[in-house]
Design an enzyme around this catalytic site. Sequence first.
Site, PDB file in Angstrom:
ATOM      1  N   LYS C  78       1.052  -1.123  -0.098  1.00  0.00           N
ATOM      2  CA  LYS C  78      -0.136   0.047   0.112  1.00  0.00           C
ATOM      3  C   LYS C  78       0.751   1.314  -0.096  1.00  0.00           C
ATOM      4  CE  LYS C  78      -3.554   1.901   2.853  1.00  0.00           C
ATOM      5  NZ  LYS C  78      -4.456   1.642   4.018  1.00  0.00           N
ATOM      6  N   SER C 153      -9.597   1.515   3.318  1.00  0.00           N
ATOM      7  CA  SER C 153      -8.749   2.214   2.525  1.00  0.00           C
ATOM      8  C   SER C 153      -7.657   1.526   1.598  1.00  0.00           C
ATOM      9  CB  SER C 153      -7.785   3.281   3.176  1.00  0.00           C
ATOM     10  OG  SER C 153      -7.207   2.707   4.116  1.00  0.00           O
ATOM     11  N   SER C 177      -9.591  -0.975   7.429  1.00  0.00           N
ATOM     12  CA  SER C 177      -9.046  -0.744   6.177  1.00  0.00           C
ATOM     13  C   SER C 177      -8.299  -1.871   5.566  1.00  0.00           C
ATOM     14  CB  SER C 177      -8.122   0.431   6.065  1.00  0.00           C
ATOM     15  OG  SER C 177      -8.793   1.516   6.034  1.00  0.00           O
TER      16      SER C 177
END
Lengths: 95, 479, 485
Positions: C78, C153, C177
């Site tokens: 990420k 997210s 997330s």
Amino acid sequence: MSIDKKDVLKVANLARLALTDSEIELYTSQLQRILGYVEKLSELDTTGVEPTTYTVPLKTAFREDRVKESLSREDALWNAPDEDRGCFKVPQIIE
Amino acid sequence: MKFEPVIGLEVHAQLLTDSKLFCGCSTKFGSEPNTQVDPICLGMPGVLPVLNRKAVEYAIKMALAVECEVNRKSVFARKNYFYPDLPKGYQISQYTEPIAERGCLEIEVDGVKKTIGITRIHMEEDAGKLLHGEGPEDAGFSFVDLNRTGVPLIEIVSEPDIRSADEAQAYLKALRDILIYLGICNGNMEEGSFRCDANVSVRPVGAEKFGTRAELKNMNSFKFVKEAIDYEIQRQIDLIESGGKVVQETRLFDSAKGITASMRSKEEAHDYRYLPDPDLLPLMVSDELVSEVRSTLPELPRAKRERFVTEYAIPAYDAGVLTASRDLAGYYEQVVSETGEPKLSSNWIMGELLRLLNEEGRDVKDCPIPPSGVADIIKMVKGGQISGKMAKEVFEEMYRTKKAAADIVKAKGLTQISDEGELAKIVEEIVNANPDNVAKFKAGKTNVIGFFVGEIMKATKGKANPGVINKLLKEKLEA
Amino acid sequence: MDLTTLTIKELSEKLRKKETSSVEATKAYLKRIEAVEGKVHAFVTVTPDEALSMAEAADKRLAAGQGAPLTGIPIALKDIFCTRGVRTTCSSKMLEGFVPPYDATIARKLKEAGAVILGKNNMDEFAMGSSTENSAFHKTLNPWALDRVPGGSSGGSAAAVAALECAASMGTDTGGSIRQPASCCGVVGLKPTYGRVSRFGMIAFASSLDQAGPLTRSVEDAAIILQAIAGHDPSDSTSIDTPVPDYLASLNKSVKGLKIGIPREYFIEGMDPEVEGSIRKALDVLKSLGAELVEVTLPHTQYAVAVYYLVATAEASSNLARYDGVKYGLRTKEAGGLLDMYKRTRDAGFGDEVKRRIMLGTYSLSAGYYDAYYKKASQVRTLIKNDFDEAFKSCDVIATPTAPSAAFKIGERVEDPLTMYLSDIFTISCNLAGIPGISVPAGFTKENLPIGLQLLGKSMDEETVLRAAHAYELSGGWLGRRPTL
């Protein structure tokens, strides 16, 4: 507790955000709604309840007082939007 | 109406750790801008602080030295505000739960002793520096050097117990002496490693309520602290007497003009939005750590001063001078231990040694003469090998050349003549050569003895031991 | 054979047997990225050159017989993990050009383990969101249905893993997330105990809640990655200093007699019937394997979202103060001095959701409101944590749906922040209590959208969470299901 446009402006200033008028309008109504929602916490009696900030077992982490290599000045300033003579350059404070 | 001032002081002391409070960058003063920074003190994304153990020990040391209670749990909080010298947008500082509270410090002004309460001691990180360019192209800009960012500080907050600028000065000096004694701060006010803010208010004598206070900043010497406070007290009294009102504000001391002036009010009141720093666990101080630190506490200035007076029977003034620094006091004690002469040792150190050191602005740590050298001189004078006058000459030579006293005395042929047999011959010659003065002596004019001493000194090139000559002369003349 | 369809376990075995090489696998993934990225948009940055040189180094290690389980495995991160020399944006305009001079601890650990890093995944800006629509660069689409969000997210990570663009990706989980996008994309997502994995170099959203963890195609892969990244880090004061167990050793142990708590507050009237149906079936599977289902209660669940949005935004308002246009990142052309530079930079650099959360957090910490908001929320957080302590007295893991519904349509909730916040209703408590949680695929809706089962464990008991999830995965019948792109 309700939040109005004046509060939103004050908060925007504290947070250093230049908001447009329409953003102020939008945030005022959205924050009102969110704050209305969180209002439900006041249903709970929390007298005497310790606040939780740390969910890990309490133990201070220490490091020894040893000097480690710093970044080279080039690396330190590499990402700077503006730099001059080894310093980060910023606009002066205007009161 | 008579007014009395009410003063509280906030002192920031930089701790003498090698590395910063939360990262491994060096704390050295005076390096090129931004050469002592890493991702942590630059506040780069994702970095985390880890607490320097030595800084905690130093803070505890100070807490114990001023009789504070050390809190077994204290909490680092974030003080949020925007400023270019504050890379994270917050300062990590202890807020509602400081490391130590409720201490005190005894001061003395004009022989009167008084105890000043210490509210709290807390730990925090220093901010960086804003520099301003001089060229015309630099107008409108500031330059940020983050070398100082993250250097450990303790803030020592006094109770509003101080009632005059002199007391404030005495308190600051005492505090600084302790910090230096403990070896945890260099006390340098010009470099900013020892900084002071003062909260000053006035109230009618006898009133219980405090008046509105002004916070004074920018006083970077003891002299300026006194000047600023004196000025501010008078300003507030004049203001009240002329029907005005003191407003709560921050005022900067202008050392050139000797006045305090209001900082232009910020466009908003400060709202620091403190919150406990979730990146740092609460600081837990164990009993073991406190006793470990306590065991390293040196004798503090006041205790040492009092001990010198009782143990060595030297005047309080001498004790004060000799204990001004831990190094000097240690030097003195070594000399005494070798000579067994507390007062003579004090005289030599306070007189000759400090004079020479002060001329060069040298610290006793860098003194070219070791304590044993001073002891040698004192022993030689005491043993009559050299005269006091010679000793001073030898001493200066030792200071400049680092040679041993005995070597200098030998090389210069300075050895004093103390041998009674040798001197008796010279006395005899001089007395026989001056019958008229002998007559004067016998007639009661005993001060002619000075003439004889002078003649003998001339004859011996000043090497004769004055004590021995005096004794021999009296014997000869009174015979 | 398509190397990109293999799990880490499978690829690792092939690499060790020299049936393939890391360079080959890396090339296969780069080719796959080229093929599907135009549809999925799961990456912010792809680094083919760096990846290939890491693959070459990995092959040398493997040839020397020095391979670890992750050596040569192509993965992604990420874009919240700082990577030395490779730009790290947090999907924000604020950090569009930011090149960190350091590696996040987990990036370093993964590199040291020999993993090959293909690039950086898209996300909601500063991890604030549940749909990855808040990326400043582009939206990531759900590989199962390109008109739907991948969750957030860590939506780029979940989508990339589901779309076979990487063998696994590292995500972060502040209020769900990792788990919620894993659920939306039909992959496994593990959030370890707070403090089990270092946060150093992971860009902070809410420091007391953030935790990194893997998104993978199997529970076993999640265990392999956790093994590599878990452990004490002297650079993170909140990292826990206890030994890391062998997660793979206990993975295959039976769940017979394991007590699975079913919190009544998570099965409420009006919840999506397809979600409820799938979860009930999953629980039946676990029961059939010998687990014992017990009802538990988490009475303060209904307050979790409110607590979360106060605590997380307060911390965020402080964490994001460093983006001020001085040291790095965006600075707008200044007009009227420093204050103006700050305000314009932050206005231009942050997206709408980030600004909204900074505003909320700043407000709740400001003078006069701290006690009513931040402190009150922190106290209720204690009650929520106590609920779990109490519930775990009568069970070993707690099972719930991961999300109240399957992936929603793009644009459906952007206008209404509060409804968006409620997407995290089942995942948030876990972060508030600091305990581990996992989402594992547990079925599909009629529209073929994945549904996730969430299993929560006791603090530091990832082993039991992984064991239960693994047992379910092997018997649930969803392992290996892949979207067609």
